[in-house]
Design a protein around this motif. Sequence first.
Motif, mmCIF file in Angstrom:
data_model
loop_
_atom_site.group_PDB
_atom_site.id
_atom_site.type_symbol
_atom_site.label_atom_id
_atom_site.label_comp_id
_atom_site.label_asym_id
_atom_site.label_seq_id
_atom_site.Cartn_x
_atom_site.Cartn_y
_atom_site.Cartn_z
ATOM 1 N N LEU A 240 4.933 18.581 2.706
ATOM 2 C CA LEU A 240 3.561 18.174 3.010
ATOM 3 C C LEU A 240 3.003 17.178 1.995
ATOM 4 N N ASN A 241 3.650 17.045 0.853
ATOM 5 C CA ASN A 241 3.205 16.075 -0.148
ATOM 6 C C ASN A 241 3.975 14.765 -0.107
ATOM 7 N N SER A 242 5.074 14.722 0.637
ATOM 8 C CA SER A 242 5.953 13.555 0.585
ATOM 9 C C SER A 242 6.089 12.801 1.898
ATOM 10 N N ILE A 243 5.858 13.474 3.024
ATOM 11 C CA ILE A 243 6.141 12.855 4.310
ATOM 12 C C ILE A 243 5.142 11.753 4.644
ATOM 13 N N GLU A 244 5.602 10.759 5.397
ATOM 14 C CA GLU A 244 4.753 9.650 5.823
ATOM 15 C C GLU A 244 3.781 10.145 6.890
ATOM 16 N N ALA B 255 -7.489 17.993 1.877
ATOM 17 C CA ALA B 255 -6.534 18.680 2.740
ATOM 18 C C ALA B 255 -6.852 20.158 2.916
ATOM 19 N N ILE B 256 -7.492 20.758 1.930
ATOM 20 C CA ILE B 256 -7.812 22.180 2.007
ATOM 21 C C ILE B 256 -8.826 22.475 3.105
ATOM 22 N N ASN B 257 -9.594 21.462 3.501
ATOM 23 C CA ASN B 257 -10.689 21.667 4.449
ATOM 24 C C ASN B 257 -10.356 21.258 5.880
ATOM 25 N N LEU B 258 -9.105 20.977 6.176
ATOM 26 C CA LEU B 258 -8.734 20.549 7.518
ATOM 27 C C LEU B 258 -8.923 21.674 8.539
ATOM 28 N N THR B 259 -9.549 21.346 9.644
ATOM 29 C CA THR B 259 -9.713 22.306 10.739
ATOM 30 C C THR B 259 -8.406 22.374 11.543
ATOM 31 N N PRO B 260 -8.271 23.362 12.418
ATOM 32 C CA PRO B 260 -7.057 23.432 13.247
ATOM 33 C C PRO B 260 -6.816 22.164 14.055
ATOM 34 N N ARG B 261 -7.858 21.577 14.644
ATOM 35 C CA ARG B 261 -7.665 20.374 15.444
ATOM 36 C C ARG B 261 -7.310 19.171 14.578
ATOM 37 N N GLY C 244 1.689 12.184 2.307
ATOM 38 C CA GLY C 244 1.201 13.471 1.853
ATOM 39 C C GLY C 244 -0.108 13.897 2.495
ATOM 40 N N ALA C 245 -0.312 15.212 2.484
ATOM 41 C CA ALA C 245 -1.449 15.812 3.179
ATOM 42 C C ALA C 245 -2.797 15.387 2.618
ATOM 43 N N GLN C 246 -2.908 15.304 1.298
ATOM 44 C CA GLN C 246 -4.204 14.982 0.694
ATOM 45 C C GLN C 246 -4.679 13.584 1.091
ATOM 46 N N GLU C 247 -3.794 12.597 0.997
ATOM 47 C CA GLU C 247 -4.178 11.235 1.377
ATOM 48 C C GLU C 247 -4.404 11.127 2.879
ATOM 49 N N ALA C 248 -3.594 11.835 3.661
ATOM 50 C CA ALA C 248 -3.763 11.806 5.113
ATOM 51 C C ALA C 248 -5.119 12.374 5.509
ATOM 52 N N ALA C 249 -5.511 13.471 4.876
ATOM 53 C CA ALA C 249 -6.812 14.079 5.174
ATOM 54 C C ALA C 249 -7.950 13.130 4.813
ATOM 55 N N ARG C 250 -7.794 12.421 3.713
ATOM 56 C CA ARG C 250 -8.840 11.481 3.283
ATOM 57 C C ARG C 250 -8.907 10.265 4.201
ATOM 58 N N VAL C 251 -7.749 9.740 4.551
ATOM 59 C CA VAL C 251 -7.712 8.534 5.386
ATOM 60 C C VAL C 251 -8.184 8.821 6.804
ATOM 61 N N VAL D 288 0.840 -1.195 0.000
ATOM 62 C CA VAL D 288 0.000 0.000 0.000
ATOM 63 C C VAL D 288 0.875 1.244 0.000
ATOM 64 N N CYS D 289 0.641 2.117 -0.971
ATOM 65 C CA CYS D 289 1.377 3.376 -1.047
ATOM 66 C C CYS D 289 0.411 4.439 -1.568
ATOM 67 N N SER D 290 -0.357 5.018 -0.665
ATOM 68 C CA SER D 290 -1.343 6.031 -1.040
ATOM 69 C C SER D 290 -0.679 7.396 -1.078
ATOM 70 N N HIS D 291 -0.691 8.013 -2.257
ATOM 71 C CA HIS D 291 0.024 9.275 -2.428
ATOM 72 C C HIS D 291 -0.641 10.077 -3.532
ATOM 73 N N ASP D 292 -1.118 11.267 -3.210
ATOM 74 C CA ASP D 292 -1.793 12.119 -4.189
ATOM 75 C C ASP D 292 -1.271 13.543 -4.037
ATOM 76 N N TRP D 293 -0.430 13.971 -4.965
ATOM 77 C CA TRP D 293 0.190 15.292 -4.890
ATOM 78 C C TRP D 293 -0.838 16.386 -5.169
ATOM 79 N N VAL D 294 -0.835 17.434 -4.342
ATOM 80 C CA VAL D 294 -1.662 18.614 -4.583
ATOM 81 C C VAL D 294 -0.808 19.855 -4.350
ATOM 82 N N PRO D 295 -1.075 20.948 -5.047
ATOM 83 C CA PRO D 295 -0.296 22.182 -4.829
ATOM 84 C C PRO D 295 -0.538 22.740 -3.435
ATOM 85 N N LEU D 296 0.367 23.564 -2.965
ATOM 86 C CA LEU D 296 0.305 24.078 -1.598
ATOM 87 C C LEU D 296 -0.976 24.855 -1.334
#
Length: 226
Positions: A153-157, A177-183, A164-171, A53-61
Amino acid sequence: MIKKIFRFLGKVALWFFGISIFMVIVYKFVPVPITPLMIIRSVEQKIDGKPMVCSHDWVPLEEISTNLQKAVIASEDGTFLTHNGFNFEAIEKAMEANKKGKKLRGGSTISQQTAKNVFLWSGRSYFRKGLEAYFTVLIEFVWGKERIMEVYLNSIEMGDGVYGAQEAARVWYRKDAINLTPREAAGIAVILPNPRKFKASNSSSYINKRKNFIMKQMSYLGKIAY
């Protein structure tokens, strides 16, 4: 014989510098498709008989919430916006703590972590740390802070097989990732030291306390200006 050896080593050094500088320039503009850690983790999964498993989806900052950008600065590198790649005070404190036999800790900045994640492998040898310092100087000079943060933010485990942030936000939160709250952002940031052990959601009391601390530090940062 000695002259031939030095001539050979000189050619190897020239090739290394040429290729490394070329790759740094390319990655200033092109998304990083895969990192050494992604390959290592995939091999480990294969050896353990687990699905690869290698979930990775690059998105611009601009598609990554500023909450997450603040969270990783607050959690990982409070002086990211002002240092030149290295936090020598943090490095000195880490060395003193390690000498005293306390819990092993590092003094790596976000820039150093990015250099390691994209170009190198994990480890604590002086040779690898030397290469890390070399690539850190390069990316600070060629990329600049905004690009370093984008690549970081796109490469770190950020979970088991999650990068990356996009896959982390989804998982972790079933959103972009754009919709993440502070918490939620603090939840992702707090697990970075050991993302395969800790959980960003449904967390332990220890992790929840750390989230609260990171959120407090985030409130002091104000607007991020790269």
